[in-house]
Design an enzyme around this catalytic site. Structure first.
Site, PDB file in Angstrom:
ATOM      1  N   ASP B 381       0.808  -1.325   0.023  1.00  0.00           N
ATOM      2  CA  ASP B 381      -0.026  -0.060   0.038  1.00  0.00           C
ATOM      3  C   ASP B 381       0.840   1.314   0.038  1.00  0.00           C
ATOM      4  OD1 ASP B 381      -2.615   1.073   0.405  1.00  0.00           O
ATOM      5  OD2 ASP B 381      -1.808   1.877   2.094  1.00  0.00           O
ATOM      6  N   GLU B 410       1.451  -0.585  -5.239  1.00  0.00           N
ATOM      7  CA  GLU B 410       0.396   0.239  -5.343  1.00  0.00           C
ATOM      8  C   GLU B 410       0.608   1.716  -5.185  1.00  0.00           C
ATOM      9  OE1 GLU B 410      -3.622   2.507  -3.693  1.00  0.00           O
ATOM     10  OE2 GLU B 410      -1.440   2.223  -2.744  1.00  0.00           O
TER      11      GLU B 410
END
Lengths: 652, 652
Positions: B381, B410
């Site tokens: 993330d 990401e």
């Protein structure tokens, strides 16, 4: 993990200038600007700051040049070198906590939020900076800190935080434990101005005699010096002036059977009178040559010498250093070949010889010899047929001791080879300009030379002709083609050269089936009339004077092409450095017909409004035209003048 | 000069693959081909030879891969890695005296010249080679030498000189004193096949319950596994499964005032039940999770885990390691901000902490923990908000011990930052595909990804949606847009993923003014009907089956775009590796209307004549079309099927 420094969060990449990742120095002449650039990023949303640090070889001190963000994480800094020699430079970047803090502070203040915690964070930042600040700021920091600590007025605090004085002080702080430094130290070689701006004229001294049929001498050339200087040339270049081999000498038109009187090719170097450190007896003595060099200098010209590292079969080296040549099993030396071409009068050196170190030293000593005799510009013959490591070593050594020396690579070969020669040290290079004719070809080639990484190492020298090359268009297009191609060379490139006097008189009879002059001066003595009028010479003289007057024509990198609506009309602007005059140039590429076109003037580069009137003055004809906004019409008759060189004069 | 080796005449530059001049490894998955290339030149006219040498980290032996000349001094060699792990490779080149000699020999022979001296030169070359030859050639060389020495028949000598046997023997000789080796040793990381070909499905386990309103568990997900597998996905990815912070928890639609029952965002990690090495109690136990991982594996799927390196205010780290956070003067920890956005439920780590080494070790131990629990795929993330040096170190260390581990970045941020993350080790990356809609945008973006140097390090994973992003076109275009964007993702990129089941059911109500789902699953528990028919799901299933059948869709680098005469129709060919089936794809980019176009089939890539008839079979509809030569017509109705995936069947 112990060797990493995890706190250095800034990352630098894609740096310019660079030549093969720092393996070779980038190059700029004095006065030409350098734009340092890099992609610089950090994780997260904190502000970043960056600078280029650089130092001259002779100085232990690094100077700091701040970079600015140019968008999309690309950072830049511009610098104009004013001192010859080798520089080192490095790229550095760091997290700019001060700027990050200021932004947040202002945002919160503008949103009417409480900023007291923010101010305390700022005080911490200033306290850390105070410890690193130079002595001239040692009083200021405590004062700023005290002010932030004691003010009750948020607006006063904001004013101080945003003050120029504080910004300037903070911009000088370097948090050495958190600065990222790009891992390569690059080099930039700053050359004298002539490397970037020179105007060459090539002639055969042996054709300089006043009496037809007799062998010209250095003294004859001394007599011609004022004529060459008057045309505006600053570099007078001679084919080799050494004793010419007598064994396997070539006759007229490269014939294998010379007449007794044939003088041979000057590139077949060496005979019983000596080799690369001697002069051909019929040209005169070393003293005559010294006088010629001095005479040229008085007229603002330098003599450029042709160095061809190869030997006639009777060059003294062949007997003294047989190990430098490739001997065949039949006891002969391998002569130069480029099948099907044969050069029976020329023996190449064998750069794979086990005695290569002595060979290199001897070849370098040739350059040193001529430097001692006043020559500082060398045109190197066919460098692509000698080993690259030799050039890199030799040029590096010579320029370390004599940074004023300029080497021009006479290589007309494959692109990667041309590029390599430039990277390893040649200051200037012959180019494919000689065969680039159409507008598309010229624009594409100039893009490659000036907008790609080639600009950092490959410095073009444009030649419309040479003793080896009479391009087809000079044959077909006659005098008009000679004039047009000259104007292109002299305005597209700040370094250019001509082989004359054939050029001024448009002599253009080709050897059948070849791109070469017939009855080539390489193999015979000519006699030239230096008095007869020549339109070409008149235009050469005029353009060279414009080149001297306008710095815009003294750099090659400052070109932008202008759109035109006629493929026979090419147009470009040469922007002036440091606020001088930019010049708009338009050239008719059609040697036979008048051509006109609308050209799109880059008014944004000239500070002219899109709906503004202005005057352009043609430096070639002296005529003035009233122009308006972007699109303006030009028309050129190649039988009169195939080009405009326009200076913009703003109306008040 | 003593350190130079002047006899190494070959020069190598412009090598590929390379990532920042060898600072980072290039990357390929098993089965994907690598084309090594370089510019390789030498002075003069002698022939050149070159090879890439490479070795696997685990082997001391270098293998030799000969390069071939591809024109303009560019050399190439193709190789298909079949073994996971880190390789080293180097570029080498040398003067090929043997080939040079053969060429001259043949030219002279053809011109009826005497070749006896040439033959003696050849014998010398062979004698030097004999000394360097491997033992299996120690009998052959003396035989060849004797034959050349004793033959009286020039034709016989030529036959021997040109023989394949001699050529093969000579091509293995390496003149070590004259070989140039490029000064950088490069690395190539070969990953398992899944790094290059993977099909992701994202779901929230907490929404997996059969009973509306109750909290889903790992056991609920086990029940859904066959449904996901049937759709053809091979990677099942969950948002974070750790205990969710209770302090500053967000309510529905990111509200600052949660209801007591609100479950909070899974990305607000950590509470009194534990942090990154614990599971959220309501999802089940670590044992349940292990069963889920095993169950997925049985169906050919892997579980991918979301790693978000950040803490809820009640994460145990905050108390145990306060030095890892940035404390403000008011005694609070700085929460995550991206002004004007605030993430009050999330505290970032301070990567400038002086205790960074312990922080790094702890963060790495999180990955190691989950590897021990059977997870080998991690979606990271927001990696761009954590320090780059950390990722480089962490991913390098993890993959050294566990080369099977795959990291997906990401990052939806600036281009230079996306690129850096890929360079420093992420095996796959989110991309801008999500916002690339028009034909021009898609072609330009795929060019950047597959034809520039990005292909060596940046491996795209295309996502039409994520829990964070509901692009406008999915809102406007409804089901048709969902299907079209899915087909583009699944056929343009060999790695792609979907966030479902919202995708299959075309749920697309945006949060007003934002590119986000309203009533976002990030902040609440949903209940999905997995039985109801969905056209989108049917097409997903069909396309995933085609991806499994045809290796042409299992690589991203093998794409070439086809011209079409309608900007609403995009077309490309995915060429098959090693002679398999290439696929021609055409997609209607208009979600509302039937569109047709002539597409230009790259018949040269298919071995089809310009005037030849052939059949294409649509893998989506099963229909066959008879085509002819280059230009053929396609037409697609987005309410039926917005694309063709065509297999070419030659007629006999």
């Amino acid at each position: 993990m112990s060797t990493l420094d995890g706190r250095k969060r800034v990352v630098i990449s894609n740096v310019r200038p660079q030549v093969e990742e720092g393996r070779f120095a980038a190059r700029r002449a004095i006065g030409e600007s350098v734009t340092f650039s890099a992609d610089i990023i950090a994780d997260g949303h904190d502000g970043v700051a960056a600078s280029v640090i650089f130092r001259h070889d002779s100085s232990p001190l690094w100077q700091d040049l701040p970079m600015t963000h140019a968008g999309n994480d690309h950072w830049q800094a511009r610098w104009v070198p004013d001192r010859e020699g080798m520089y080192e430079y490095r790229f550095t970047g760091w997290i700019d906590h001060f700027t990050t803090w200021k932004k947040g502070l202002v945002k919160k203040f503008d949103a009417n939020q409480d900023i007291s915690v923010e101010l305390r964070i700022g005080i911490e930042i200033l306290k850390e900076a105070a410890e690193l600040a130079a002595s001239d700021y040692q009083l200021a920091f405590p004062r700023w800190i005290a002010a932030l600590e004691h003010t009750a007025d948020p607006e006063e605090a904001i004013d101080l935080a945003l003050s120029d004085a504080l910004q300037e002080a903070m911009s000088k702080i370097r948090y050495t434990d958190r600065i990222s430094v790009f891992d390569v130290t690059f080099r930039l070689e700053v050359e004298r101005k002539k490397a970037g701006y020179s105007t060459w004229y090539e002639l055969f001294p042996r054709s300089a005699s006043e009496s037809p049929g007799s062998h010209g001498t250095f003294r004859d050339v001394i007599r011609l010096l004022p004529k060459v200087a008057k045309m505006g040339f600053d570099t007078l270049y001679f084919p080799p002036i050494h004793p010419i081999g007598e064994l396997n000498r070539k006759g007229k038109n490269n014939s294998l059977v010379p007449a007794l009187s044939d003088p041979g090719s000057p590139w077949a170097i060496g005979n019983r009178f000596g080799g690369h450190k001697a002069v051909h007896p019929e040209l005169g003595t070393l003293d005559d040559f010294a006088e010629l060099v001095a005479g040229a200098r008085e007229l603002g010209m330098e003599v450029a010498m042709d160095i061809a590292y190869q030997c006639a079969p009777d060059h003294p080296y062949v007997k003294e250093h047989p190990q430098w040549f490739k001997w065949r099993p039949d006891g002969t030396v391998q002569y130069a070949e480029n099948p099907p071409k044969k050069y029976e009068d020329i023996l190449p050196f064998d750069f794979e010889t086990l005695d290569w170190q002595n060979l290199w030293q001897e070849l370098k000593s040739v350059i040193d010899f001529w430097i001692e005799h006043g020559v500082n510009v060398f045109r190197i013959d066919n460098p692509h047929t000698k080993a690259f490591p030799f050039w890199e070593w030799m040029i590096g050594e010579v320029r370390k001791a004599n940074p004023q020396v300029i080497f021009l690579a006479e290589a007309f070969t494959r692109p990667r080879v041309m590029e390599r020669l430039a990277k390893i040290g040649f200051n200037q290079s012959y180019t494919y300009f000689t065969w680039r004719n159409s507008k598309w070809e010229l624009e594409q080639y100039l893009y490659e030379l000036t907008k790609t990484d080639q600009q950092y190492y490959f410095r073009p020298n444009f030649w419309p002709n040479t003793p080896d090359i009479l391009p087809h268009h000079l044959v077909e297009g006659g005098e008009n083609a000679h004039i047009t191609r000259f104007i292109l060379a002299a305005t597209l490139s700040s370094n250019y050269g001509l082989y004359g006097p054939v050029y001024e008189y448009g002599i253009n009879k080709p050897h059948p089936g070849k791109e070469e002059y017939t009855d080539n001066e390489k193999y015979e003595i000519k006699h030239w009339d230096w008095v007869r009028y020549s339109r070409t010479r008149e235009i050469i003289t005029r353009v060279n004077r414009i080149r001297k007057t306008y710095p815009a024509l003294q750099s090659t990198w400052n070109i932008e092409f202008n759109e035109t609506n006629n493929d026979q009309v090419i147009s470009y602007i040469k922007t002036a450095p440091n606020g001088g005059d930019s010049l708009i140039i338009a050239v008719n590429l059609d040697y036979y017909h008048t051509q006109g076109a609308h050209i799109k003037v880059p008014v944004h580069l000239l500070g002219i409004g899109y709906d503004q009137a202005y005057v352009v003055r043609d430096m070639l004809s002296g005529e003035k035209y009233k122009w308006h906004g972007e699109y303006n019409y030009v028309q050129m008759n190649p039988f009169e003048m195939p080009a405009h060189i326009l200076k913009v004069e703003r109306l008040n």
